[in-house]
Design a protein around this motif. Structure first.
Motif, PDB file in Angstrom:
ATOM      1  N   UNK A 246      87.552 -16.041  -6.669  1.00 25.25           N
ATOM      2  CA  UNK A 246      87.293 -15.682  -5.281  1.00 25.25           C
ATOM      3  C   UNK A 246      87.275 -14.184  -5.050  1.00 25.25           C
ATOM      4  N   UNK A 247      88.012 -13.432  -5.849  1.00 25.76           N
ATOM      5  CA  UNK A 247      88.013 -11.975  -5.712  1.00 25.76           C
ATOM      6  C   UNK A 247      86.649 -11.404  -6.082  1.00 25.76           C
ATOM      7  N   UNK A 248      86.010 -11.948  -7.118  1.00 30.47           N
ATOM      8  CA  UNK A 248      84.668 -11.509  -7.501  1.00 30.47           C
ATOM      9  C   UNK A 248      83.660 -11.854  -6.407  1.00 30.47           C
ATOM     10  N   UNK A 249      83.770 -13.062  -5.848  1.00 33.76           N
ATOM     11  CA  UNK A 249      82.879 -13.442  -4.756  1.00 33.76           C
ATOM     12  C   UNK A 249      83.052 -12.509  -3.561  1.00 33.76           C
ATOM     13  N   UNK A 250      84.288 -12.208  -3.245  1.00 35.69           N
ATOM     14  CA  UNK A 250      84.567 -11.337  -2.115  1.00 35.69           C
ATOM     15  C   UNK A 250      83.957  -9.955  -2.313  1.00 35.69           C
ATOM     16  N   UNK A 251      84.086  -9.423  -3.528  1.00 30.91           N
ATOM     17  CA  UNK A 251      83.515  -8.103  -3.816  1.00 30.91           C
ATOM     18  C   UNK A 251      81.995  -8.129  -3.707  1.00 30.91           C
ATOM     19  N   UNK A 252      81.396  -9.184  -4.240  1.00 34.27           N
ATOM     20  CA  UNK A 252      79.940  -9.287  -4.174  1.00 34.27           C
ATOM     21  C   UNK A 252      79.458  -9.364  -2.723  1.00 34.27           C
ATOM     22  N   UNK A 253      80.166 -10.131  -1.901  1.00 35.20           N
ATOM     23  CA  UNK A 253      79.780 -10.281  -0.494  1.00 35.20           C
ATOM     24  C   UNK A 253      79.930  -8.951   0.240  1.00 35.20           C
ATOM     25  N   UNK A 254      81.001  -8.214  -0.042  1.00 36.96           N
ATOM     26  CA  UNK A 254      81.180  -6.892   0.582  1.00 36.96           C
ATOM     27  C   UNK A 254      80.032  -5.957   0.226  1.00 36.96           C
ATOM     28  N   UNK A 255      79.582  -6.025  -1.019  1.00 38.43           N
ATOM     29  CA  UNK A 255      78.501  -5.145  -1.463  1.00 38.43           C
ATOM     30  C   UNK A 255      77.159  -5.517  -0.841  1.00 38.43           C
ATOM     31  N   UNK A 256      76.909  -6.801  -0.698  1.00 36.47           N
ATOM     32  CA  UNK A 256      75.596  -7.272  -0.264  1.00 36.47           C
ATOM     33  C   UNK A 256      75.509  -7.548   1.243  1.00 36.47           C
ATOM     34  N   UNK A 257      76.652  -7.903   1.851  1.00 37.17           N
ATOM     35  CA  UNK A 257      76.598  -8.422   3.227  1.00 37.17           C
ATOM     36  C   UNK A 257      77.516  -7.675   4.189  1.00 37.17           C
ATOM     37  N   UNK A 258      77.953  -6.486   3.836  1.00 35.02           N
ATOM     38  CA  UNK A 258      78.957  -5.795   4.638  1.00 35.02           C
ATOM     39  C   UNK A 258      78.549  -5.690   6.107  1.00 35.02           C
ATOM     40  N   UNK A 259      77.321  -5.317   6.373  1.00 36.21           N
ATOM     41  CA  UNK A 259      76.894  -5.090   7.747  1.00 36.21           C
ATOM     42  C   UNK A 259      76.574  -6.384   8.484  1.00 36.21           C
ATOM     43  N   UNK A 260      76.637  -7.509   7.776  1.00 40.77           N
ATOM     44  CA  UNK A 260      76.439  -8.816   8.412  1.00 40.77           C
ATOM     45  C   UNK A 260      77.770  -9.467   8.793  1.00 40.77           C
ATOM     46  N   UNK A 261      78.859  -8.989   8.204  1.00 40.22           N
ATOM     47  CA  UNK A 261      80.156  -9.628   8.424  1.00 40.22           C
ATOM     48  C   UNK A 261      80.721  -9.299   9.800  1.00 40.22           C
ATOM     49  N   UNK A 262      81.254 -10.331  10.449  1.00 41.48           N
ATOM     50  CA  UNK A 262      81.904 -10.180  11.754  1.00 41.48           C
ATOM     51  C   UNK A 262      83.416 -10.225  11.643  1.00 41.48           C
ATOM     52  N   UNK A 263      83.938 -10.541  10.434  1.00 44.53           N
ATOM     53  CA  UNK A 263      85.384 -10.661  10.248  1.00 44.53           C
ATOM     54  C   UNK A 263      85.699 -10.479   8.770  1.00 44.53           C
ATOM     55  N   UNK A 264      86.940 -10.116   8.428  1.00 40.11           N
ATOM     56  CA  UNK A 264      87.314 -10.013   7.017  1.00 40.11           C
ATOM     57  C   UNK A 264      87.169 -11.354   6.302  1.00 40.11           C
ATOM     58  N   UNK A 265      86.790 -11.312   5.042  1.00 44.52           N
ATOM     59  CA  UNK A 265      86.682 -12.522   4.218  1.00 44.52           C
ATOM     60  C   UNK A 265      88.074 -13.087   3.982  1.00 44.52           C
TER      61      UNK A 265
END
Length: 334
Positions: free
Chosen positions: A280-299
């Motif tokens: 899950x830590x790898x998934x979280x890092x990937x999402x931060x890199x690719x989707x940071x400006x789409x996120x409305x809340x912390x993973x």
């Protein structure tokens, strides 16, 4: 079919289609494996293509790598994922690097099957979830099915791969999906263990996730048993969650994940393994890199705890629908 039957069918199909496919491991031959995944295969294909091995995981993996380099397609069974540590050096230092070290002259078309995770009260030496140890290794693919249909199609794809694949089987759902699995007082095995699985040959491509529940409010990423737990949580809470079954951890389907989070703006990751340095830590890092400006809340991550695997308290260790619901509501309120 149950997942056990589907896996057996996959092996049967491939051994019938390709004389270079063989399977071996501890109790795999005459007995048919401790979970009966290889049942009847020795009788049908003979002891040269389905046979028992000594209690020596290092030797099992080493022999299989030699077979694969020679041109065979071995499918080995590590009886429990917890037993794979003696074989780890062979898989990392030899199998994963063979194509690169030989400049493509040799490959290792090897599939390593291993039951993993809890659910049978096996304690510390029969219940671990070590998938992150493999996803970190360049040259290895890592696959985890959540349904009998996927298990068969994915295993066939793995056997046909020209590079080594770690195929991890969630034994908590070996005999079917759960019926009341989030309630410790209810038998974990479903009364409806069978699901539709074709008897013949078919493939599910590696690296393609499956959206098992569409939604707009939050994306939930899971694999193996946790797909069923996440679905139960979404239904119980009445949350419009999109649940994605990753199916393949390496290569992972970044495009499907990114498209979902671009829609929902929120993400919860669920896995049974311990939290620190889990997949899950790898998934979280990937999402931060690719989707940071789409996120409305912390993973949010909902995982096993950073403790040795508990024997008598395994149901307290598992991620449960209430824990997942709490995480989904947290990201939706942010």
């Amino acid at each position: 079919m149950t997942m056990i039957q589907a896996l057996n069918s996959a092996l049967d199909n491939m051994m019938e289609r390709d004389p270079n496919v063989l399977t071996f491991g501890e109790d795999v031959g005459y007995f048919g494996g401790v979970f009966k995944v290889t049942e009847h295969l020795q009788k049908k294909y003979g002891a040269k293509r389905c046979f028992d091995a000594p209690i020596n995981e290092n030797g099992i993996a080493g022999v299989a790598i030699g077979m694969a380099a020679y041109g065979l397609r071995p499918v080995i069974e590590i009886q429990f994922a917890d037993y794979m540590y003696p074989a780890y050096d062979q898989l990392v230092s030899e199998a994963a690097r063979l194509r690169y070290r030989s400049a493509g002259d040799f490959t290792a078309p090897l599939t390593v099957r291993m039951p993993y995770g809890g659910g049978i009260r096996g304690g510390q030496t029969h219940s671990q979830s070590p998938e992150a140890l493999f996803t970190h290794v360049a040259g290895l693919k890592t696959v985890i099915p959540s349904t009998p249909y996927d298990a068969k199609g994915l295993l066939i794809s793995c056997i046909e791969e020209d590079d080594p694949v770690i195929f991890m089987e969630p034994k908590r759902i070996y005999n079917g999906p759960f019926d009341g699995f989030h309630d410790r007082q209810v038998s974990p095995w479903s009364k409806h263990a069978a699901s539709e699985v074709p008897e013949g040959y078919y493939k599910i491509p590696l690296g393609k996730a499956n959206i098992v529940r569409e939604g707009e409010a939050v994306t939930v990423l899971a694999y193996g048993t946790m797909v069923h737990v996440a679905l139960a949580a979404a239904e119980e809470a009445g949350i419009d969650a999109e649940v994605i079954d990753l199916r393949t951890l390496v290569p992972v389907d970044n495009e499907t994940i990114e498209a979902s989070i671009s829609k929902t703006g929120r993400c919860v990751i669920v896995h049974e393994a311990t939290r620190t340095s889990g997949y899950g830590a790898e998934l979280s890092a990937m999402i931060q890199e690719r989707c940071f400006y789409k996120l409305e809340a912390p993973i949010q991550r909902v995982t096993g705890y950073d403790t040795p695997y508990p024997h008598s308290l395994e149901w307290e260790y598992f991620p449960t629908p209430p824990r997942i619901i709490k995480a989904m509501r947290r990201v939706m309120e942010a």
